[in-house]
Design an enzyme around this catalytic site. Structure first.
Site, PDB file in Angstrom:
ATOM      1  N   GLU A  15       0.836  -1.201   0.000  1.00 55.73           N
ATOM      2  CA  GLU A  15       0.000   0.000   0.000  1.00 55.73           C
ATOM      3  C   GLU A  15       0.872   1.252   0.000  1.00 55.73           C
ATOM      4  OE1 GLU A  15      -2.644   1.613  -0.141  1.00 55.73           O
ATOM      5  OE2 GLU A  15      -4.405   0.396   0.287  1.00 55.73           O
ATOM      6  N   ARG A  98      -8.949   1.512  12.754  1.00 57.59           N
ATOM      7  CA  ARG A  98      -7.522   1.751  12.486  1.00 57.59           C
ATOM      8  C   ARG A  98      -7.349   2.798  11.399  1.00 57.59           C
ATOM      9  NH1 ARG A  98      -6.030  -0.086   7.569  1.00 57.59           N
ATOM     10  NH2 ARG A  98      -7.028  -1.919   6.646  1.00 57.59           N
ATOM     11  N   ASN A 100      -5.948   4.101   7.832  1.00 60.21           N
ATOM     12  CA  ASN A 100      -5.882   3.406   6.556  1.00 60.21           C
ATOM     13  C   ASN A 100      -5.075   4.150   5.502  1.00 60.21           C
ATOM     14  OD1 ASN A 100      -6.758   1.112   4.889  1.00 60.21           O
ATOM     15  ND2 ASN A 100      -7.820   2.686   3.690  1.00 60.21           N
ATOM     16  N   ASP A 118     -14.271  -4.124  10.809  1.00 63.97           N
ATOM     17  CA  ASP A 118     -15.395  -4.931  10.319  1.00 63.97           C
ATOM     18  C   ASP A 118     -16.188  -4.248   9.208  1.00 63.97           C
ATOM     19  OD1 ASP A 118     -16.656  -2.937  11.728  1.00 63.97           O
ATOM     20  OD2 ASP A 118     -17.684  -4.256  13.140  1.00 63.97           O
ATOM     21  N   ASN A 146      -9.844   6.459   2.197  1.00 61.34           N
ATOM     22  CA  ASN A 146      -8.793   5.949   1.334  1.00 61.34           C
ATOM     23  C   ASN A 146      -8.072   7.090   0.628  1.00 61.34           C
ATOM     24  OD1 ASN A 146      -7.363   3.622   0.354  1.00 61.34           O
ATOM     25  ND2 ASN A 146      -9.281   2.499   0.509  1.00 61.34           N
ATOM     26  N   ASP A 197      -9.589   2.888  -4.586  1.00 65.28           N
ATOM     27  CA  ASP A 197      -8.681   2.740  -3.451  1.00 65.28           C
ATOM     28  C   ASP A 197      -7.767   3.970  -3.410  1.00 65.28           C
ATOM     29  OD1 ASP A 197      -6.812   1.704  -1.492  1.00 65.28           O
ATOM     30  OD2 ASP A 197      -7.455  -0.308  -2.012  1.00 65.28           O
TER      31      ASP A 197
END
Length: 289
Positions: A15, A98, A100, A118, A146, A197
Protein backbone atom coordinates in the site's frame (compact mmCIF):
# COMPACT_ATOMS: atom_id res chain seq x y z
CA UNK A 1 -1.60 0.16 -21.43
CA UNK A 2 -0.11 -2.63 -19.31
CA UNK A 3 2.11 -2.26 -16.27
CA UNK A 4 5.37 -4.18 -15.79
CA UNK A 5 6.06 -6.18 -12.63
CA UNK A 6 9.37 -4.85 -11.26
CA UNK A 7 9.70 -6.65 -7.91
CA UNK A 8 7.79 -9.90 -7.82
CA UNK A 9 5.60 -10.48 -4.75
CA UNK A 10 7.28 -8.63 -1.86
CA UNK A 11 4.31 -7.66 0.34
CA UNK A 12 1.19 -9.32 1.67
CA UNK A 13 -0.72 -6.05 1.59
CA UNK A 14 1.33 -3.53 -0.36
CA UNK A 15 0.00 0.00 0.00
CA UNK A 16 0.78 3.70 -0.05
CA UNK A 17 3.66 4.10 -2.55
CA UNK A 18 5.46 7.45 -2.31
CA UNK A 19 8.47 8.71 -4.27
CA UNK A 20 10.82 11.10 -2.50
CA UNK A 21 14.44 12.02 -3.25
CA UNK A 22 14.98 12.44 0.50
CA UNK A 23 14.94 8.68 0.91
CA UNK A 24 16.32 7.87 -2.51
CA UNK A 25 13.26 6.81 -4.48
CA UNK A 26 10.21 4.67 -3.82
CA UNK A 27 8.88 3.73 -0.40
CA UNK A 28 5.65 1.89 0.41
CA UNK A 29 4.15 -0.15 3.25
CA UNK A 30 3.34 -3.78 3.95
CA UNK A 31 0.46 -2.64 6.08
CA UNK A 32 -0.52 -5.56 8.31
CA UNK A 33 3.12 -6.58 8.75
CA UNK A 34 3.86 -3.13 10.18
CA UNK A 35 6.77 -2.64 7.78
CA UNK A 36 8.09 0.21 5.65
CA UNK A 37 9.59 -1.05 2.39
CA UNK A 38 12.16 0.89 0.35
CA UNK A 39 12.82 -0.12 -3.24
CA UNK A 40 16.52 -0.70 -3.86
CA UNK A 41 18.35 -0.18 -7.21
CA UNK A 42 18.39 -3.97 -7.78
CA UNK A 43 14.57 -4.10 -7.32
CA UNK A 44 14.83 -5.80 -3.92
CA UNK A 45 13.31 -4.10 -0.91
CA UNK A 46 14.73 -3.06 2.45
CA UNK A 47 12.32 -3.42 5.37
CA UNK A 48 11.91 -1.52 8.60
CA UNK A 49 9.38 -2.64 11.18
CA UNK A 50 7.63 0.34 12.81
CA UNK A 51 4.67 -1.15 14.70
CA UNK A 52 1.71 -3.48 14.55
CA UNK A 53 0.54 -1.57 11.47
CA UNK A 54 2.29 0.70 8.97
CA UNK A 55 -0.52 2.51 7.21
CA UNK A 56 1.11 5.37 5.29
CA UNK A 57 4.36 7.31 4.97
CA UNK A 58 5.39 10.78 3.80
CA UNK A 59 8.63 12.79 3.98
CA UNK A 60 8.99 15.63 6.47
CA UNK A 61 10.14 19.06 5.33
CA UNK A 62 12.80 19.11 8.09
CA UNK A 63 14.11 15.62 7.25
CA UNK A 64 13.06 12.12 8.17
CA UNK A 65 9.48 11.03 7.67
CA UNK A 66 6.03 10.71 9.20
CA UNK A 67 4.45 7.26 9.35
CA UNK A 68 0.94 6.12 10.12
CA UNK A 69 0.56 3.49 12.83
CA UNK A 70 -2.65 1.79 13.99
CA UNK A 71 -4.41 4.78 15.55
CA UNK A 72 -2.12 7.74 15.00
CA UNK A 73 0.95 9.25 13.36
CA UNK A 74 4.59 9.02 14.41
CA UNK A 75 7.73 10.95 13.49
CA UNK A 76 11.13 9.57 12.52
CA UNK A 77 13.91 12.14 12.45
CA UNK A 78 16.30 10.70 9.87
CA UNK A 79 16.86 7.77 7.53
CA UNK A 80 19.08 5.67 9.80
CA UNK A 81 17.48 2.28 10.52
CA UNK A 82 17.71 2.75 14.28
CA UNK A 83 16.26 6.27 14.40
CA UNK A 84 13.43 6.08 16.98
CA UNK A 85 9.77 6.11 16.02
CA UNK A 86 8.18 8.92 18.09
CA UNK A 87 4.38 8.66 18.17
CA UNK A 88 2.01 11.60 18.40
CA UNK A 89 -0.98 11.04 20.73
CA UNK A 90 -3.45 8.54 19.31
CA UNK A 91 -6.30 10.12 17.36
CA UNK A 92 -8.92 7.86 19.04
CA UNK A 93 -9.02 4.97 21.50
CA UNK A 94 -11.52 2.58 19.87
CA UNK A 95 -9.56 -0.64 19.11
CA UNK A 96 -12.04 -1.63 16.40
CA UNK A 97 -10.93 1.25 14.14
CA UNK A 98 -7.52 1.75 12.49
CA UNK A 99 -5.80 4.25 10.23
CA UNK A 100 -5.88 3.41 6.56
CA UNK A 101 -4.62 6.18 4.25
CA UNK A 102 -3.86 9.88 4.11
CA UNK A 103 -1.63 12.60 2.76
CA UNK A 104 0.24 15.74 3.67
CA UNK A 105 -1.43 18.93 2.49
CA UNK A 106 -0.15 21.88 0.43
CA UNK A 107 0.11 23.92 3.65
CA UNK A 108 2.14 21.30 5.53
CA UNK A 109 -0.52 19.64 7.69
CA UNK A 110 -1.48 15.98 7.44
CA UNK A 111 -4.88 14.41 6.75
CA UNK A 112 -5.21 10.89 8.17
CA UNK A 113 -8.23 8.71 7.47
CA UNK A 114 -9.55 5.66 9.30
CA UNK A 115 -11.73 2.61 8.78
CA UNK A 116 -13.32 -0.02 11.05
CA UNK A 117 -11.91 -3.54 10.99
CA UNK A 118 -15.40 -4.93 10.32
CA UNK A 119 -16.32 -2.41 7.59
CA UNK A 120 -19.38 -1.18 9.52
CA UNK A 121 -20.86 1.82 7.81
CA UNK A 122 -19.87 5.27 9.02
CA UNK A 123 -17.43 4.20 11.75
CA UNK A 124 -14.38 5.83 10.14
CA UNK A 125 -13.32 9.46 9.91
CA UNK A 126 -10.80 11.89 8.48
CA UNK A 127 -8.57 13.94 10.80
CA UNK A 128 -6.38 16.97 10.24
CA UNK A 129 -3.08 16.81 12.14
CA UNK A 130 -1.10 20.04 12.48
CA UNK A 131 2.73 20.11 12.47
CA UNK A 132 2.73 20.38 16.28
CA UNK A 133 0.57 17.26 16.59
CA UNK A 134 -2.71 19.02 17.41
CA UNK A 135 -5.54 17.19 15.68
CA UNK A 136 -9.18 17.72 14.87
CA UNK A 137 -11.93 15.84 13.11
CA UNK A 138 -12.73 17.20 9.65
CA UNK A 139 -14.98 14.48 8.20
CA UNK A 140 -17.11 11.92 10.01
CA UNK A 141 -19.41 9.14 8.86
CA UNK A 142 -16.72 7.55 6.69
CA UNK A 143 -16.62 3.79 6.13
CA UNK A 144 -13.24 3.26 4.46
CA UNK A 145 -11.17 6.44 4.21
CA UNK A 146 -8.79 5.95 1.33
CA UNK A 147 -7.00 7.91 -1.38
CA UNK A 148 -6.40 11.63 -0.93
CA UNK A 149 -4.61 14.02 -3.28
CA UNK A 150 -4.57 17.67 -4.31
CA UNK A 151 -4.87 19.51 -7.61
CA UNK A 152 -1.72 21.14 -9.04
CA UNK A 153 -2.75 24.56 -7.70
CA UNK A 154 -3.71 23.17 -4.27
CA UNK A 155 -7.30 24.43 -4.36
CA UNK A 156 -9.02 21.06 -4.84
CA UNK A 157 -8.81 17.89 -2.75
CA UNK A 158 -9.70 14.54 -4.30
CA UNK A 159 -10.90 11.90 -1.85
CA UNK A 160 -12.11 8.30 -1.75
CA UNK A 161 -14.42 6.67 0.77
CA UNK A 162 -14.11 3.29 -0.91
CA UNK A 163 -17.54 1.78 -0.33
CA UNK A 164 -19.30 4.80 -1.85
CA UNK A 165 -17.81 3.68 -5.20
CA UNK A 166 -16.96 7.33 -5.90
CA UNK A 167 -14.04 9.66 -6.22
CA UNK A 168 -15.15 12.93 -4.63
CA UNK A 169 -13.72 16.42 -4.93
CA UNK A 170 -13.73 19.21 -2.34
CA UNK A 171 -12.76 22.85 -2.50
CA UNK A 172 -9.71 23.15 -0.24
CA UNK A 173 -9.00 26.27 1.82
CA UNK A 174 -6.72 25.64 4.82
CA UNK A 175 -7.58 29.04 6.32
CA UNK A 176 -11.29 28.33 6.49
CA UNK A 177 -13.13 26.96 9.52
CA UNK A 178 -14.02 23.97 7.34
CA UNK A 179 -11.02 23.45 5.02
CA UNK A 180 -12.85 20.83 2.96
CA UNK A 181 -16.03 22.28 1.45
CA UNK A 182 -18.55 21.79 -1.35
CA UNK A 183 -18.17 18.01 -1.63
CA UNK A 184 -19.32 16.57 -4.94
CA UNK A 185 -18.65 13.47 -7.02
CA UNK A 186 -15.90 13.63 -9.62
CA UNK A 187 -16.83 10.18 -10.88
CA UNK A 188 -18.95 7.20 -9.84
CA UNK A 189 -17.37 3.84 -10.63
CA UNK A 190 -19.58 0.79 -11.23
CA UNK A 191 -18.98 -1.68 -8.42
CA UNK A 192 -18.33 -4.49 -10.89
CA UNK A 193 -15.35 -2.50 -12.25
CA UNK A 194 -13.62 -2.52 -8.87
CA UNK A 195 -13.68 -0.38 -5.74
CA UNK A 196 -11.71 2.92 -5.75
CA UNK A 197 -8.68 2.74 -3.45
CA UNK A 198 -5.53 4.91 -3.39
CA UNK A 199 -5.04 7.78 -5.81
CA UNK A 200 -2.49 10.27 -7.12
CA UNK A 201 -2.78 13.45 -9.18
CA UNK A 202 -0.62 14.32 -12.20
CA UNK A 203 0.77 17.67 -13.31
CA UNK A 204 -2.14 18.17 -15.73
CA UNK A 205 -4.71 17.64 -12.98
CA UNK A 206 -5.60 14.09 -13.96
CA UNK A 207 -6.60 11.77 -11.12
CA UNK A 208 -5.18 8.23 -11.19
CA UNK A 209 -7.22 5.79 -9.09
CA UNK A 210 -6.34 2.22 -8.14
CA UNK A 211 -9.25 -0.23 -8.39
CA UNK A 212 -9.41 -2.91 -5.69
CA UNK A 213 -10.84 -5.99 -7.39
CA UNK A 214 -10.57 -4.31 -10.77
CA UNK A 215 -7.04 -5.25 -11.96
CA UNK A 216 -6.50 -1.69 -13.11
CA UNK A 217 -5.61 1.93 -12.47
CA UNK A 218 -7.79 4.51 -14.20
CA UNK A 219 -7.06 8.13 -15.04
CA UNK A 220 -9.89 10.64 -14.86
CA UNK A 221 -9.59 14.17 -16.24
CA UNK A 222 -10.60 17.10 -14.01
CA UNK A 223 -14.05 17.00 -15.66
CA UNK A 224 -14.50 13.34 -14.63
CA UNK A 225 -14.02 11.82 -18.09
CA UNK A 226 -12.06 8.56 -18.31
CA UNK A 227 -8.88 9.14 -20.32
CA UNK A 228 -6.58 6.18 -19.60
CA UNK A 229 -6.60 2.64 -18.21
CA UNK A 230 -3.55 0.74 -16.93
CA UNK A 231 -4.11 -3.02 -16.78
CA UNK A 232 -2.44 -5.31 -14.23
CA UNK A 233 -2.29 -9.10 -13.73
CA UNK A 234 -3.34 -8.72 -10.08
CA UNK A 235 -6.90 -7.98 -9.06
CA UNK A 236 -6.31 -6.18 -5.75
CA UNK A 237 -4.69 -2.95 -6.90
CA UNK A 238 -4.22 -0.67 -3.91
CA UNK A 239 -2.47 2.61 -4.75
CA UNK A 240 -0.23 4.47 -7.19
CA UNK A 241 2.29 7.30 -7.28
CA UNK A 242 4.52 9.08 -9.76
CA UNK A 243 8.25 8.61 -9.45
CA UNK A 244 11.55 8.53 -11.29
CA UNK A 245 13.94 11.44 -11.72
CA UNK A 246 11.45 13.27 -13.93
CA UNK A 247 8.32 11.97 -12.15
CA UNK A 248 7.26 10.36 -15.42
CA UNK A 249 6.85 6.78 -14.16
CA UNK A 250 3.75 5.47 -12.41
CA UNK A 251 4.42 2.99 -9.60
CA UNK A 252 1.55 0.76 -8.48
CA UNK A 253 1.17 -1.43 -5.38
CA UNK A 254 -0.93 -4.59 -5.11
CA UNK A 255 -2.13 -6.92 -2.37
CA UNK A 256 -2.57 -10.60 -1.56
CA UNK A 257 -5.11 -9.80 1.12
CA UNK A 258 -8.36 -11.78 0.79
CA UNK A 259 -7.06 -13.84 -2.12
CA UNK A 260 -6.06 -16.98 -0.20
CA UNK A 261 -3.05 -19.21 -0.63
CA UNK A 262 -1.47 -20.46 -2.82
CA UNK A 263 -2.50 -17.23 -4.57
CA UNK A 264 -3.06 -18.96 -7.88
CA UNK A 265 -3.72 -17.76 -10.46
CA UNK A 266 -2.60 -14.40 -9.02
CA UNK A 267 1.08 -15.12 -8.71
CA UNK A 268 1.88 -11.41 -9.22
CA UNK A 269 -0.25 -10.22 -6.29
CA UNK A 270 1.81 -8.36 -3.73
CA UNK A 271 4.22 -7.00 -6.37
CA UNK A 272 5.07 -3.45 -7.33
CA UNK A 273 4.39 -2.53 -10.95
CA UNK A 274 5.60 0.32 -13.14
CA UNK A 275 4.39 1.97 -16.35
CA UNK A 276 5.40 5.10 -18.29
CA UNK A 277 2.02 6.78 -18.89
CA UNK A 278 3.07 9.80 -20.96
CA UNK A 279 2.39 12.44 -18.30
CA UNK A 280 4.39 13.66 -15.32
CA UNK A 281 3.33 13.65 -11.70
CA UNK A 282 3.59 16.23 -8.95
CA UNK A 283 6.32 16.30 -6.29
CA UNK A 284 5.30 14.71 -3.01
CA UNK A 285 3.89 17.08 -0.40
CA UNK A 286 5.98 16.95 2.81
CA UNK A 287 4.65 17.14 6.35
CA UNK A 288 5.88 20.23 8.19
CA UNK A 289 5.99 18.52 11.59
Amino acid sequence: MRAENITGPVAHHGEGPVWSPTWGGLRFVDMMAGDLLTLQPDATVARRHVGDYATMVRPRSRGGYVVGLERGLALVDDESPDSPVRPFPELWSDPTVRLNDGSATPDGAFYAGSMPFDDRAGAGALYRVEPDGAARLVLSGVTCSNGLGFSPDGTLAYYVDTLTCRVDVFDYDPGADEPLANRRALVEIPREDGLPDGLTVDAEGGVWVALWGGSAVRRYAPDGSLTEVVELPASHVTACTFGGVDLDELYITTSRLMIGEPFEPELDAGSVFRVVPGVEGLPVLPFAG
